[in-house]
Design a protein around this motif. Structure first.
Motif, PDB file in Angstrom:
ATOM      1  N   LYS A 157      -5.071 -10.694   0.460  1.00 47.33           N
ATOM      2  CA  LYS A 157      -5.491 -10.340   1.819  1.00 47.33           C
ATOM      3  C   LYS A 157      -4.555 -10.953   2.856  1.00 47.33           C
ATOM      4  N   ARG A 158      -4.026 -12.128   2.516  1.00 47.76           N
ATOM      5  CA  ARG A 158      -3.107 -12.797   3.443  1.00 47.76           C
ATOM      6  C   ARG A 158      -1.887 -11.942   3.769  1.00 47.76           C
ATOM      7  N   ILE A 159      -1.524 -11.055   2.845  1.00 45.80           N
ATOM      8  CA  ILE A 159      -0.289 -10.293   3.073  1.00 45.80           C
ATOM      9  C   ILE A 159      -0.569  -8.810   3.299  1.00 45.80           C
ATOM     10  N   THR A 160      -1.714  -8.535   3.865  1.00 44.93           N
ATOM     11  CA  THR A 160      -2.090  -7.136   4.110  1.00 44.93           C
ATOM     12  C   THR A 160      -1.009  -6.396   4.896  1.00 44.93           C
ATOM     13  N   VAL A 161      -0.488  -7.015   5.917  1.00 47.29           N
ATOM     14  CA  VAL A 161       0.555  -6.376   6.725  1.00 47.29           C
ATOM     15  C   VAL A 161       1.927  -6.587   6.087  1.00 47.29           C
ATOM     16  N   GLU A 162       2.188  -7.794   5.631  1.00 51.45           N
ATOM     17  CA  GLU A 162       3.516  -8.123   5.094  1.00 51.45           C
ATOM     18  C   GLU A 162       3.884  -7.288   3.862  1.00 51.45           C
ATOM     19  N   LYS A 163       2.901  -6.908   3.087  1.00 50.22           N
ATOM     20  CA  LYS A 163       3.236  -6.133   1.893  1.00 50.22           C
ATOM     21  C   LYS A 163       3.781  -4.753   2.278  1.00 50.22           C
ATOM     22  N   SER A 164       3.429  -4.289   3.459  1.00 50.28           N
ATOM     23  CA  SER A 164       4.003  -3.034   3.948  1.00 50.28           C
ATOM     24  C   SER A 164       5.393  -3.265   4.525  1.00 50.28           C
ATOM     25  N   ILE A 165       5.535  -4.354   5.262  1.00 48.30           N
ATOM     26  CA  ILE A 165       6.834  -4.637   5.878  1.00 48.30           C
ATOM     27  C   ILE A 165       7.885  -4.915   4.807  1.00 48.30           C
ATOM     28  N   TYR A 166       7.511  -5.665   3.799  1.00 48.32           N
ATOM     29  CA  TYR A 166       8.473  -6.085   2.772  1.00 48.32           C
ATOM     30  C   TYR A 166       8.234  -5.364   1.446  1.00 48.32           C
ATOM     31  N   ASN A 167       7.710  -4.173   1.506  1.00 53.04           N
ATOM     32  CA  ASN A 167       7.418  -3.436   0.278  1.00 53.04           C
ATOM     33  C   ASN A 167       8.647  -3.306  -0.624  1.00 53.04           C
ATOM     34  N   THR A 168       9.777  -3.007  -0.021  1.00 53.93           N
ATOM     35  CA  THR A 168      10.982  -2.791  -0.828  1.00 53.93           C
ATOM     36  C   THR A 168      11.443  -4.069  -1.528  1.00 53.93           C
ATOM     37  N   PRO A 169      11.668  -5.174  -0.818  1.00 56.78           N
ATOM     38  CA  PRO A 169      12.073  -6.384  -1.549  1.00 56.78           C
ATOM     39  C   PRO A 169      10.976  -6.945  -2.453  1.00 56.78           C
ATOM     40  N   LEU A 170       9.736  -6.562  -2.201  1.00 57.89           N
ATOM     41  CA  LEU A 170       8.668  -6.980  -3.122  1.00 57.89           C
ATOM     42  C   LEU A 170       8.598  -6.080  -4.350  1.00 57.89           C
ATOM     43  N   SER A 171       9.486  -5.104  -4.403  1.00 60.17           N
ATOM     44  CA  SER A 171       9.613  -4.196  -5.551  1.00 60.17           C
ATOM     45  C   SER A 171       8.503  -3.178  -5.666  1.00 60.17           C
ATOM     46  N   GLY A 172       7.883  -2.835  -4.543  1.00 65.66           N
ATOM     47  CA  GLY A 172       6.947  -1.726  -4.539  1.00 65.66           C
ATOM     48  C   GLY A 172       5.509  -2.111  -4.824  1.00 65.66           C
ATOM     49  N   ALA A 173       4.651  -1.121  -4.612  1.00 65.24           N
ATOM     50  CA  ALA A 173       3.211  -1.372  -4.648  1.00 65.24           C
ATOM     51  C   ALA A 173       2.731  -1.853  -6.017  1.00 65.24           C
ATOM     52  N   THR A 174       3.324  -1.340  -7.064  1.00 66.85           N
ATOM     53  CA  THR A 174       2.875  -1.738  -8.402  1.00 66.85           C
ATOM     54  C   THR A 174       3.151  -3.219  -8.653  1.00 66.85           C
ATOM     55  N   ALA A 175       4.354  -3.640  -8.286  1.00 62.82           N
ATOM     56  CA  ALA A 175       4.692  -5.055  -8.455  1.00 62.82           C
ATOM     57  C   ALA A 175       3.828  -5.933  -7.564  1.00 62.82           C
ATOM     58  N   ILE A 176       3.606  -5.489  -6.339  1.00 61.31           N
ATOM     59  CA  ILE A 176       2.777  -6.272  -5.407  1.00 61.31           C
ATOM     60  C   ILE A 176       1.373  -6.450  -5.970  1.00 61.31           C
ATOM     61  N   ALA A 177       0.834  -5.358  -6.470  1.00 65.70           N
ATOM     62  CA  ALA A 177      -0.513  -5.444  -7.044  1.00 65.70           C
ATOM     63  C   ALA A 177      -0.527  -6.367  -8.268  1.00 65.70           C
ATOM     64  N   GLY A 178       0.535  -6.324  -9.041  1.00 64.82           N
ATOM     65  CA  GLY A 178       0.605  -7.168 -10.225  1.00 64.82           C
ATOM     66  C   GLY A 178       0.650  -8.652  -9.885  1.00 64.82           C
ATOM     67  N   ILE A 179       1.453  -8.993  -8.890  1.00 63.65           N
ATOM     68  CA  ILE A 179       1.531 -10.405  -8.486  1.00 63.65           C
ATOM     69  C   ILE A 179       0.187 -10.859  -7.934  1.00 63.65           C
ATOM     70  N   GLY A 180      -0.408 -10.009  -7.102  1.00 62.86           N
ATOM     71  CA  GLY A 180      -1.705 -10.362  -6.524  1.00 62.86           C
ATOM     72  C   GLY A 180      -2.762 -10.550  -7.590  1.00 62.86           C
ATOM     73  N   ALA A 181      -2.748  -9.671  -8.585  1.00 62.67           N
ATOM     74  CA  ALA A 181      -3.738  -9.778  -9.659  1.00 62.67           C
ATOM     75  C   ALA A 181      -3.534 -11.053 -10.468  1.00 62.67           C
ATOM     76  N   TYR A 182      -2.279 -11.420 -10.687  1.00 62.14           N
ATOM     77  CA  TYR A 182      -1.996 -12.640 -11.436  1.00 62.14           C
ATOM     78  C   TYR A 182      -2.548 -13.862 -10.690  1.00 62.14           C
ATOM     79  N   LEU A 183      -2.300 -13.913  -9.392  1.00 66.34           N
ATOM     80  CA  LEU A 183      -2.748 -15.066  -8.607  1.00 66.34           C
ATOM     81  C   LEU A 183      -4.272 -15.125  -8.502  1.00 66.34           C
ATOM     82  N   ALA A 184      -4.905 -13.939  -8.559  1.00 62.75           N
ATOM     83  CA  ALA A 184      -6.361 -13.895  -8.414  1.00 62.75           C
ATOM     84  C   ALA A 184      -7.085 -14.035  -9.746  1.00 62.75           C
ATOM     85  N   ASN A 185      -6.332 -14.043 -10.823  1.00 63.07           N
ATOM     86  CA  ASN A 185      -6.948 -14.128 -12.148  1.00 63.07           C
ATOM     87  C   ASN A 185      -7.742 -15.426 -12.277  1.00 63.07           C
ATOM     88  N   PRO A 186      -9.007 -15.337 -12.609  1.00 61.96           N
ATOM     89  CA  PRO A 186      -9.827 -16.562 -12.735  1.00 61.96           C
ATOM     90  C   PRO A 186      -9.249 -17.554 -13.740  1.00 61.96           C
TER      91      PRO A 186
END
Lengths: 539, 431
Positions: A361-390
């Motif tokens: 949630k912290r990067i709701t806006v930033e993930k759009s601004i930096y989508n390309t260097p973050l390697s796209g939505a799939t990668a972004i979702a993957g990193i977020g899921a890893y960090l949120a993993n219980p």
């Protein structure tokens, strides 16, 4: 003119090679009788005095023969509350008071231009070591109160006191101004920490936790043990960070050259995220923590090769933001280790808590601004899921320690005097959100008239490259980046505007004095702009 | 006493007289509502790539806007004021977009207009805190639906129909024209593509294959063949390409080389013929592909707006081929002119925003659907017509004339628009 050894440290890179030679801690000095001031003869038209306040803090005063009645009371920045073998000792700070800014930290240089310029113009300067190191607002304010009295008693023709300070010293200055408004006439807040310290430590802690989670599970990071065992943990963390910083730099360099992910060995994140470039993970961690994407050497715009070429575009898009976060983030991580250890001792346990933090949630806006260097939505979702993993452990605070930590001195933001802020837009240790916090608290025209914010802004482009097309980070930090990275002319711009104000019925000039002060320094701007608030900030 | 820098021994009082003569007056923070407006001039600014690898096609938009403003200025301006457009090259870099936008603000512009790109506009909106500074950012050049949300972006106005609207309409088109065909998509994996994907799903389209790609990865020579392999392996018969033009060119080129010939449906963002041809896509490859537009076809010489814009282009933008990028730029400039005109002689930033909200639906515009601005929404146009490229690379409407479908960015139905766009008359200038 006198010279001072450069022993006072602001919060700066803590990446040290920790040779675990000696472990020592200096306890707060016992209450003692004040001494001095003892003054020498006038040398080069300046009288230098020294002494000790009743809390044991050593101080230095310098008063020109043509003293004009205005003294600058300087509060230095954060100094480490432990020794770092081979690099730094607390004794070197506690025995060497500095009465003014001595320039950006460079181990072998001391810039006396600011102090000498003040003295040459008839101003006196005074400053102390404070009785204890680390986060010491309460103690430092008390020292300053006493020191003002000592100075005025010794130099009875004193008419005006301008308090100014850097980083934590700016926090101390604002705290002094709020609690004892009658003791001073103006305030200068340079690279200021303002409001409370929680935002800085949250930024630093978030990034450090991210590094541990993704790359270096042996980082302790918080909940340090008491005594020497805790210091050993700190040294170990700093050693890990130094090694990790180099490994990640290599990884990113390899990725930029090969377009293939290159994770350092032993990184726990690699199993789940091995297909995602390390540069994207580092950028994600920086964005979620609020780390600036421009740093001392990476501007987010420049690239090797011809301007507008695919090579330049690719580096500026894919490489520069991640490398900037890497450079900035390890300063923040160093802060996290040293200041957390210090404040945990003061609070009685762990105060950082990210058990409820929603990093995605912290990067709701930033993930759009930096989508390309973050390697796209799939990668972004993957990193977020890893960090949120219980299964990925979060850091929980000790309730009593968190409660005590929350009682640290806070500012109200009320201004009773002309106040000048000098802030870099890309400061990673005390980000521009600190200054914006103060701006936001001035609601009335009268309150706003008491505040002048001077932004120190980097040039649009400053990254340089070697002949082989590699980014070159060996040069000096770009103006407007780094922490308290100011020139003497920039300090003097603050001093000049403040001295005019206290000598002009307490009003900040809006005309020629201000224009002149800014014209004499480079990189400064008072054009209206809005500083971005920090990712996490308690109201 | 004033402070001297000891090394230079320059007294500030001595310097004062000199500097006072040349010092720039810092604009007062309290009076920003009229910044950039004088009795004779309105200063506008745009940040977009004018060179570099991401500039293809887009670099024609701002000059086209400027050409239209030159045309307006040559005919007396708006409410007695000339319009000055400052163009900044951001290279399509998010940081440079901020740098250049800060420079525009420092240069005293009244408003941004037509700035390009979702990421760039978001970074500018964040870094310059447009939400609170209320600097207008008019008719941004992106279909990202988020910019239409007033509570998040109170000073920004979308112009293009959202990507979500576009693919909802495309979805209905597929259901009607290609029932029972296997549908797949290549899409840019960001807000642009996500918006498009969501619209298709809202339309009830089942995708047998989704091929996301990270922006700029189309430059990797392995990308195109990999995309096509995935689509063909899944048996995709109707292939949607929802990316920028450079990615469309990569996909079409790779498919042609692999002799894979599905029914292509191209997103409007990535279907500019001039740019595709420049990137090596022949009329033969393009023949039969379907795409949408909210503006008339650039080749439609019966359309009064196209006729006017072509004349303006010939005179004020000489040597530039009239294509969809030029058309988009001129239409944005026409909308801007209309907005400024409607805001009246006492032009302020807040007044302009209010005017667009209250009167924007009736602004002169080449679009075949009207803007949908209101006090609660900053959404622009709301519809598309669909057409097919013929063997000459000309986009021909599906029924021989424009059949406009309209919808919203939510769950509203796709319906045929009944909007009757007024023809532009005379010089097309607002009296």
């Amino acid at each position: 003119m006198s010279t001072f050894t450069k022993n006072q440290r602001n919060l700066v890179s803590a990446l040290v090679a920790a040779a675990l030679v000696s472990l020592s801690v200096i306890a707060a000095p016992a209450q003692a009788a004040a001494t001095g001031p003892v003054c020498g003869p006038s040398t080069n038209a300046v009288v230098s005095c020294g002494g000790t306040t009743s809390d044991g803090a050593k101080y230095a005063m310098q008063v020109p023969d043509n003293f004009n009645g205005t003294v600058f009371l300087y509060s230095h920045g954060y100094t480490y509350a432990i020794d770092i073998p081979g690099k730094y000792t607390q004794a070197s700070v506690l025995n060497n008071p500095v009465p003014g800014p001595i320039g950006p930290l460079a181990p072998t240089t001391v810039d006396m231009m600011t102090i000498n310029s003040l003295l040459a113009s008839g101003y006196a300067v005074v400053g102390s070591t404070f009785p204890v190191l680390g986060w010491n607002v309460k103690e430092a304010v008390a020292t300053n109160v006493e020191l003002i009295g000592v100075f005025k008693k010794k130099f009875t023709d004193t008419k005006k006191v301008i308090a100014w300070g850097e980083s934590l010293g700016a926090f101390i200055t604002q705290a002094l101004a709020e609690k004892y408004p009658k003791l001073i006439d103006g305030a200068g807040l340079m690279c200021p920490a303002l409001g409370n310290v929680a935002a800085e430590l949250t930024t630093a802690g978030d990034f450090l936790w991210g590094l541990k989670t993704m790359f270096a599970p042996t980082i302790t990071g918080r909940n340090y043990a008491a005594g020497q065992a805790g210091m050993m943990q700190v040294y170990t963390d700093l050693t890990i960070l130094e090694s990790l910083g180099n490994a990640l730099k290599t990884s990113i360099g390899t990725e930029l050259a090969t377009s293939a992910p290159s994770w350092p060995a032993g990184a726990p994140g690699a199993a789940a995220l091995g297909a995602v470039p390390v540069r994207s993970v580092i950028l994600y961690l920086g964005l979620m923590a609020g780390i600036p994407t421009r740093s001392a050497h990476f501007d987010g715009v420049s690239g090797p090769g011809a301007a507008g070429s695919s090579t330049a575009f690719g580096f500026a898009t894919m490489g520069s933001p991640a490398l900037a976060v890497l450079q900035n983030g390890f300063d923040a991580a160093g802060l996290a280790v040293l200041a957390t250890h210090d404040l945990e001792k003061q609070s009685g346990g762990a105060f950082f808590d990210n058990t409820k933090t929603d990093y995605a949630k912290r990067i709701t806006v930033e993930k759009s601004i930096y989508n390309t260097p973050l390697s796209g939505a799939t990668a972004i979702a993957g990193i977020g899921a890893y960090l949120a993993n219980p299964a990925v452990a979060r850091w929980a605070a000790t309730p009593a320690a968190a409660t005590k930590f929350a009682t640290q001195i806070k500012h109200t933001g009320k201004l009773s005097h002309p106040t000048v802020v000098l802030a870099a837009t890309e400061d990673v240790i005390t980000p521009e959100g600190n200054t914006q916090w103060l701006i936001n608290r001035q609601k009335t025209a009268a309150a706003k008239a008491k505040l002048l914010v001077i932004w120190n802004k980097p040039a649009d482009q400053y990254t340089t490259f070697t002949a082989a097309g590699q980014p070159d980070a060996s040069g000096p930090k770009a103006n407007g980046t780094g922490h308290c990275n100011f020139t003497a002319d920039q300090y003097l711009a603050v001093a000049n505007i403040l001295s005019d104000a206290v000598e002009s019925n307490g009003k900040l000039d809006t005309g020629v004095v201000r224009e002149n002060a800014l014209a004499n320094a480079t990189g400064l701007s008072i054009a209206p702009r809005t500083g971005r608030m920090q990712k996490y900030y308690k109201k | 006493m004033r402070l001297n820098r000891s090394k230079n021994a320059l007294t500030l009082t001595a310097l004062a007289a000199t500097v006072a003569m040349v010092a720039t007056v810092v604009p007062a923070q309290a009076s920003t509502d009229k910044v950039g407006v004088t009795s004779k001039l309105i200063k506008l600014g745009i940040s977009q790539p004018t060179d570099g690898p991401a500039s293809a096609g887009y670099n024609k938009v701002a000059p086209a806007m400027k050409a239209y403003f030159d045309y307006v200025n040559a005919n007396g301006g708006v409410n007695g004021r000339k319009i000055e457009l400052t163009i900044k090259n951001d290279g399509y870099l998010v940081q440079k977009a901020v740098n250049e936008s800060v420079a525009l603000v420092d240069e005293g512009i009244f408003a941004f207009v037509g700035s390009l790109g979702t990421a760039n506009n978001l970074n500018v909106a964040t870094a310059l805190d447009l939400k609170n500074t209320k600097i207008p950012s008019l008719f941004v050049n992106t279909g990202y639906s988020g910019f239409a949300v007033k509570k998040d972006h109170p000073s920004m106005f979308s112009l293009f129909p959202s990507y979500y609207m576009e693919t909802k309409i495309v979805g209905e088109y597929i259901k009607k024209n290609f029932p029972n065909k296997k549908v797949g998509i290549i899409y840019q994996a960001d807000d642009f593509g996500d918006d498009g994907l969501a619209g298709l799903k809202q339309a009830g389209i089942t995708l047998v294959k989704e091929v996301p790609y990270a922006s700029l990865s189309q430059a990797d020579p392995r990308s195109g063949p990999a995309w096509i392999t995935q689509l063909s392996s899944a048996g995709v018969e109707v292939a949607i390409m929802f990316g920028v033009t450079s990615a469309t060119a990569v996909a079409l080129g790779a498919a042609a080389r692999a002799r894979y010939a599905p029914q292509w449906i191209l997103g409007s963002v990535g279907s500019d013929v001039t740019t595709l041809k420049a990137l090596g896509i022949t009329d033969g490859i393009l023949n039969g592909a379907v795409t949408g537009s909210f503006l008339p076809a650039t080749t439609d010489l019966t359309d009064s707006y196209i006729k006017l814009f072509r004349e303006v282009n010939t005179k004020y933008n000489p040597g530039v081929i009239f294509d969809s990028n030029v058309l988009a730029g001129m239409n944005t400039a026409m909308m801007t002119t209309a907005a400024i005109k409607a805001a009246g002689t006492n032009l302020t930033r807040s007044g302009l925003i209010k005017t667009i909200e209250t009167k924007g639906k009736s602004f002169l515009s080449a679009s075949l659907t009207p803007p949908t601005y209101s006090a609660t929404s900053h959404a622009g146009y709301s519809g598309f017509w669909l057409g097919t490229f013929n063997a000459s690379g000309v986009l021909v409407p599906e029924t021989g004339k424009y059949k406009i479908y309209t919808t919203d960015s939510a769950k509203g139905k796709v319906v045929v628009s009944t909007y009757k766009r007024p023809a532009v008359s005379g010089k097309g200038l607002l009296k």
